[in-house]
Design a protein around this motif. Structure first.
Motif, short mmCIF file in Angstrom:
data_model
loop_
_atom_site.label_atom_id
_atom_site.label_comp_id
_atom_site.label_asym_id
_atom_site.label_seq_id
_atom_site.Cartn_x
_atom_site.Cartn_y
_atom_site.Cartn_z
N LYS A 140 46.56 68.26 28.05
CA LYS A 140 47.15 67.01 28.54
C LYS A 140 48.15 67.40 29.62
N ARG A 141 48.63 66.42 30.38
CA ARG A 141 49.63 66.74 31.40
C ARG A 141 50.82 67.43 30.70
N LEU A 142 51.20 68.58 31.19
CA LEU A 142 52.21 69.37 30.51
C LEU A 142 53.56 68.64 30.53
N ALA B 188 53.62 57.14 49.58
CA ALA B 188 52.47 57.37 50.46
C ALA B 188 52.44 56.36 51.62
N GLY B 189 52.92 55.15 51.38
CA GLY B 189 52.96 54.16 52.45
C GLY B 189 53.99 54.53 53.51
N ILE B 190 55.14 54.99 53.07
CA ILE B 190 56.21 55.41 54.01
C ILE B 190 55.71 56.60 54.83
N TRP C 54 59.32 54.78 41.77
CA TRP C 54 60.75 55.05 41.54
C TRP C 54 61.57 53.78 41.60
N ARG C 55 60.98 52.72 42.12
CA ARG C 55 61.61 51.39 42.06
C ARG C 55 61.35 50.79 40.68
N GLU C 56 60.15 51.03 40.15
CA GLU C 56 59.75 50.34 38.92
C GLU C 56 60.14 51.08 37.65
N SER D 219 53.19 68.33 43.14
CA SER D 219 53.92 67.29 43.85
C SER D 219 52.88 66.40 44.51
N LEU D 220 52.84 65.15 44.08
CA LEU D 220 51.88 64.22 44.69
C LEU D 220 52.27 63.89 46.12
N ILE D 221 53.48 64.24 46.51
CA ILE D 221 53.87 64.05 47.92
C ILE D 221 53.06 65.03 48.77
N CYS E 144 62.17 63.52 38.00
CA CYS E 144 60.87 64.13 38.32
C CYS E 144 60.72 65.39 37.47
N ASP E 145 59.49 65.83 37.28
CA ASP E 145 59.33 67.10 36.57
C ASP E 145 58.68 68.14 37.47
N VAL E 146 58.68 67.84 38.76
CA VAL E 146 58.37 68.84 39.79
C VAL E 146 59.72 69.08 40.46
N LEU F 48 49.89 55.71 39.17
CA LEU F 48 50.56 55.36 37.91
C LEU F 48 51.34 54.08 38.19
N HIS F 49 50.61 53.00 38.28
CA HIS F 49 51.22 51.78 38.79
C HIS F 49 51.07 50.58 37.85
N HIS F 50 49.88 50.47 37.20
CA HIS F 50 49.66 49.30 36.33
C HIS F 50 49.92 49.71 34.88
C1 LIG Z 1 57.60 58.00 35.32
C2 LIG Z 1 56.87 58.73 36.39
C3 LIG Z 1 57.27 60.01 36.74
C4 LIG Z 1 56.59 60.69 37.74
N1 LIG Z 1 56.99 61.95 38.05
C5 LIG Z 1 56.35 62.63 39.03
C6 LIG Z 1 56.73 63.94 39.40
O1 LIG Z 1 57.64 64.52 38.84
N2 LIG Z 1 56.05 64.56 40.38
C7 LIG Z 1 55.01 63.95 41.02
O2 LIG Z 1 54.42 64.55 41.93
N3 LIG Z 1 54.63 62.70 40.71
C8 LIG Z 1 55.26 62.04 39.73
N4 LIG Z 1 54.86 60.78 39.40
C9 LIG Z 1 53.73 60.18 40.12
C10 LIG Z 1 54.24 59.21 41.20
O3 LIG Z 1 53.58 58.00 40.97
C11 LIG Z 1 53.94 59.79 42.58
O4 LIG Z 1 54.62 61.02 42.75
C12 LIG Z 1 54.36 58.91 43.75
O5 LIG Z 1 55.61 58.30 43.58
C13 LIG Z 1 53.28 57.89 44.04
O6 LIG Z 1 53.57 57.27 45.25
P1 LIG Z 1 52.54 56.27 45.90
O7 LIG Z 1 53.16 55.76 47.13
O8 LIG Z 1 51.21 56.92 46.00
O9 LIG Z 1 52.35 55.12 44.80
P2 LIG Z 1 53.43 54.13 44.16
O10 LIG Z 1 54.75 54.77 44.05
O11 LIG Z 1 52.80 53.59 42.93
O12 LIG Z 1 53.53 52.99 45.25
C14 LIG Z 1 52.50 52.10 45.51
C15 LIG Z 1 53.12 50.89 46.20
O13 LIG Z 1 52.09 50.00 46.62
C16 LIG Z 1 52.44 48.68 46.29
N5 LIG Z 1 51.19 47.94 46.14
C17 LIG Z 1 50.19 48.21 45.27
N6 LIG Z 1 49.17 47.34 45.45
C18 LIG Z 1 49.54 46.52 46.46
C19 LIG Z 1 48.91 45.43 47.11
N7 LIG Z 1 47.69 45.01 46.77
N8 LIG Z 1 49.57 44.81 48.12
C20 LIG Z 1 50.81 45.23 48.52
N9 LIG Z 1 51.45 46.26 47.91
C21 LIG Z 1 50.82 46.91 46.90
C22 LIG Z 1 53.25 48.81 45.01
O14 LIG Z 1 54.08 47.70 44.79
C23 LIG Z 1 54.02 50.10 45.26
O15 LIG Z 1 55.27 49.88 45.86
C24 LIG Z 1 55.51 60.08 38.40
C25 LIG Z 1 55.11 58.79 38.03
C26 LIG Z 1 55.78 58.13 37.04
C27 LIG Z 1 55.32 56.74 36.67
#
Ligand SMILES: Cc1cc2nc3c(=O)[nH]c(=O)nc-3n(C[C@H](O)[C@H](O)[C@H](O)COP(=O)(O)OP(=O)(O)OC[C@H]3O[C@@H](n4cnc5c(N)ncnc54)[C@H](O)[C@@H]3O)c2cc1C
Length: 469
Positions: A273-275, A2-4, A31-33, A379-381, A41-43, A123-125
Motif C-alpha cells: 500500500k502507499r507507504l 498542476a493548473g498553476i 491543499w485548499r481542501e 513528488s507529484l509536482i 506533505c510526506d515528500v 485525490l480530489h473526490h
Molecule cells: C492529504 C493529501 C496529502 C498529499 N500529500 C502529498 C505529498 O506529500 N506528496 C505528493 O507528491 N502528493 C501529495 N498528495 C497528492 C496531491 O493531490 C498532489 O501532490 C497535488 O497537490 C495535486 O495537484 P493537482 O493540481 O494535480 O490536483 P488538485 O490539487 O486536486 O487540484 C485540482 C483542481 O482542479 C479543480 N477542478 C477539478 N475539476 C474541475 C472542473 N471540472 N472545473 C473547474 N475546476 C476543477 C479543483 O477544484 C482543484 O482546485 C496529497 C494529497 C492529499 C489529499
C-alpha cells in the motif's frame, strides 16, 4: 498545483491566450481542501516544490499543509497566474467539434479552445464508505477533506475511520487534545519512521543567500526518491528489503504491548500500500486515551460506532479518513471526443491513457496526473512538470502548423496499456494487499517502471505513436 504550473509554463513559451478554470473560489486544490489537524506533505518540502520555484522558507523537512497552500498562492501571484484564473467556474462539459474544443461551464459560460489541459487532480473526490447508519450519527461527522473547523475537539470523544497517511497524521495531531480517541482499523499499515526536524533560522538564511543550496537539495532528494522507485517496481530489490526491515524494526521497537503490536502488524509486505510515514504514530496510539479498534464496524448509531463484537464505541465526533475516489480523474466533467464518443464510455471498464496523458479519439486533450501515472511516495509536482513538458511539445506541433489535431493511435495506446499492465503485476503493489492502487482486476494503476524510464519517455514524444491530422 498542476493548473498553476500549466499557466506558468504556457506563458513562458509565449502562449498568452489561455484561461485557467477553477470551480472553487481559491486556488490550491488538495491543499485548499485538506485542512485537517496534522496535515503535512510526506515528500520532503524541498522536493515537493516546483523545480523552478525553490522555497528557502520551508519550516520543516515535511512542512504543514497551510505552508504548502501559501506556497502555491505565493508562486501563482509572483508569476502573474492568479489574475488568469476564472474562479467559481466549474467546467461541466467539453466537446470536440469543428476542430476545436467547445467548453461549457456550469454557470452558463462558454469558450472555444484549440487545446485542453486537464489539471483536475487525482485525490480530489472524497470516498465515503457505505457504512450502515452513517446518516443516523448524532454527533459531528465529516470526511477528512471536508474538515469542519467549527466542531470543538478538545476534551471530546473522537473516532477516526481509516488507517492511511491522513488518519495517521490526524491521530498524532489530536491524541493529546481529545478525551478519547478511537481509531477504527480495517487493515494495519506498515509505518516508516520519519524524522521531521524544523529548519533553523540560520539554515533558512543560508538557503536565501545561496540558491545553489536549494538546487542541490532538490537534486539530491530527487535522486533518493528515484532510486526508491527502482525498489517499488522490483518487489525483490535490496531497496524494498531495506524498507521492510526499517518498518519491521519500527513496529518491534516502538510498540510495547505484544497484543497491540500484533494488531498493528500488517499481513502483507511494506510499500504494497502507499507507504505511511510518521515520526510518532506508534507513540500516539499507545497513549492511555487512545484505542485501536480492530473489530470491524457493524454500523453507525446515534451515539457512536457499533463494532461486530457488539460493543458501542460512544463518540461525539466521527471523522472519515477514507481516502478518495481515485478512478474519477476529469469526471464528472463530460468529455466528448471525435464522433460524439464520451470519455465516460471509453473508460466504462477503467480509466486508461497513452502514457497517462492522452486518449485516442480525444485530440489536443492532455491530462496531468492522469490514469496510471507514477504514484507511490513521489513528488507529484515533479511528475506533472515532466508530463506538461511532454504535452507542450505536442501543443508546439499545433502552434507551428505541423498539424491541427493530435491524438495517440489506438494501437500504440493498446500496446502501451498491455505492456504496462503486464509490468505492473511484478511490482510491490501487486504483492498481495488491497489498496487504492489496484484496479477492478487487481492490477496496480501506476507507472510500473523506474522513474528514470518515465523521465526518458517524457523527454520527447514518439510521433509514430500519434495520429496527426
Ligand atoms: C492529504 C493529501 C496529502 C498529499 N500529500 C502529498 C505529498 O506529500 N506528496 C505528493 O507528491 N502528493 C501529495 N498528495 C497528492 C496531491 O493531490 C498532489 O501532490 C497535488 O497537490 C495535486 O495537484 P493537482 O493540481 O494535480 O490536483 P488538485 O490539487 O486536486 O487540484 C485540482 C483542481 O482542479 C479543480 N477542478 C477539478 N475539476 C474541475 C472542473 N471540472 N472545473 C473547474 N475546476 C476543477 C479543483 O477544484 C482543484 O482546485 C496529497 C494529497 C492529499 C489529499
Amino acid at each position: 498545483m498542476a493548473g498553476i504550473l500549466s499557466a506558468i509554463k504556457l506563458r513562458e513559451a509565449g502562449f498568452d491566450d489561455f484561461t485557467v478554470y477553477e470551480k472553487a473560489d481559491r486556488l490550491g486544490g488538495t491543499w485548499r481542501e485538506n485542512t485537517y489537524p496534522g496535515i503535512a506533505c510526506d515528500v520532503p518540502s524541498h522536493l515537493y516544490s516546483y523545480s523552478f520555484a525553490p522555497n528557502p522558507e520551508w519550516s520543516h523537512r515535511f512542512s504543514p499543509g497551510s505552508e504548502i497552500q501559501a506556497y502555491f498562492e505565493e508562486v501563482a501571484d509572483r508569476c502573474g497566474v492568479t489574475p488568469r484564473i476564472r474562479f467559481g467556474s466549474e467546467v461541466g462539459r467539453v466537446a470536440f467539434s469543428g476542430g476545436r474544443w467547445q467548453l461549457e461551464t456550469k454557470d452558463g459560460g462558454r469558450d472555444e479552445v484549440d487545446a485542453l489541459i486537464a489539471a483536475t487532480g487525482v485525490l480530489h473526490h472524497p470516498n465515503i464508505p457505505s457504512i450502515e447508519g452513517l446518516d443516523r450519527f448524532g454527533g459531528a461527522l465529516f470526511h477528512s477533506a471536508r474538515w469542519d473547523h467549527a466542531v470543538k475537539l478538545d476534551g471530546r470523544r473522537v473516532g477516526i475511520v481509516g488507517t492511511g497517511s491522513t488518519a495517521v497524521q490526524i491521530v498524532s495531531a489530536l491524541v493529546d487534545r481529545v478525551a478519547k480517541l478511537s481509531l477504527f482499523q480495517r487493515t494495519a499499515q506498515w509505518i516508516m519512521p520519519q524524522e521531521n526536524p524544523p529548519y533553523s533560522e540560520a539554515e533558512r538564511a543560508a538557503f536565501r543567500r545561496r540558491p545553489e543550496l536549494l538546487r542541490s537539495a532538490y537534486a539530491e532528494l530527487g535522486s533518493l526518491f528515484h532510486a526508491f522507485s527502482g525498489g517499488l517496481v522490483d518487489a525483490d530489490s535490496p531497496e524494498m528489503k531495506a524498507i521492510e526491515r526499517a518498518c519491521r524494526a519500527n513496529l518491534e521497537q516502538s510498540v510495547r504491548d505484544p497484543m497491540l503490536r500484533e494488531k498493528l502488524r500488517p499481513s502483507y509486505r511494506a510499500a504494497c500500500k502507499r507507504l505511511v510515514m510518521s515520526p510518532n504514530f506508534y507513540e500516539s496510539i499507545q497513549k492511555p486515551n487512545a484505542e485501536l479498534v480492530t473489530d470491524g464496524i457493524e454500523r453507525v448509531e446515534a451515539d457512536g460506532v457499533r463494532t461486530r463484537d457488539g460493543r458501542l464505541h460512544e463518540l461525539d465526533v466521527l471523522v472519515l479518513a477514507t481516502g478518495f475516489r481515485v478512478d474519477r480523474f476529469v469526471r464528472p466533467m463530460q468529455v466528448i471526443g471525435r464522433e460524439g464518443r464520451s470519455l465516460d464510455a471509453v473508460w466504462s471498464r477503467r480509466p486508461s491513457a497513452y502514457l497517462s496523458i492522452c486518449v485516442p479519439g480525444f485530440p489536443n486533450f492532455f491530462m496531468l496526473n492522469g490514469p496510471n501515472g507514477p504514484v507511490g511516495n513521489f513528488s507529484l509536482i515533479e511528475v506533472a512538470e515532466l508530463q506538461l513538458g511532454y504535452a507542450m511539445k505536442l501543443i508546439e506541433l499545433l502552434r507551428s502548423g505541423r498539424c491541427r489535431e493530435i491524438s495517440p493511435s489506438a494501437e500504440a495506446t493498446a500496446r502501451f496499456e498491455a505492456e504496462r499492465s503486464e509490468a505492473a503485476r511484478r511490482t510491490i503493489w501487486a504483492s498481495g494487499c488491497r489498496s487504492w492502487y489496484l484496479d477492478d482486476r487487481g492490477v496496480p494503476m501506476s507507472w510500473p517502471w523506474t522513474f528514470d524510464r518515465f523521465r526518458d519517455e517524457m523527454s520527447a514524444p514518439k510521433l509514430e505513436a500519434f495520429e496527426l491530422r
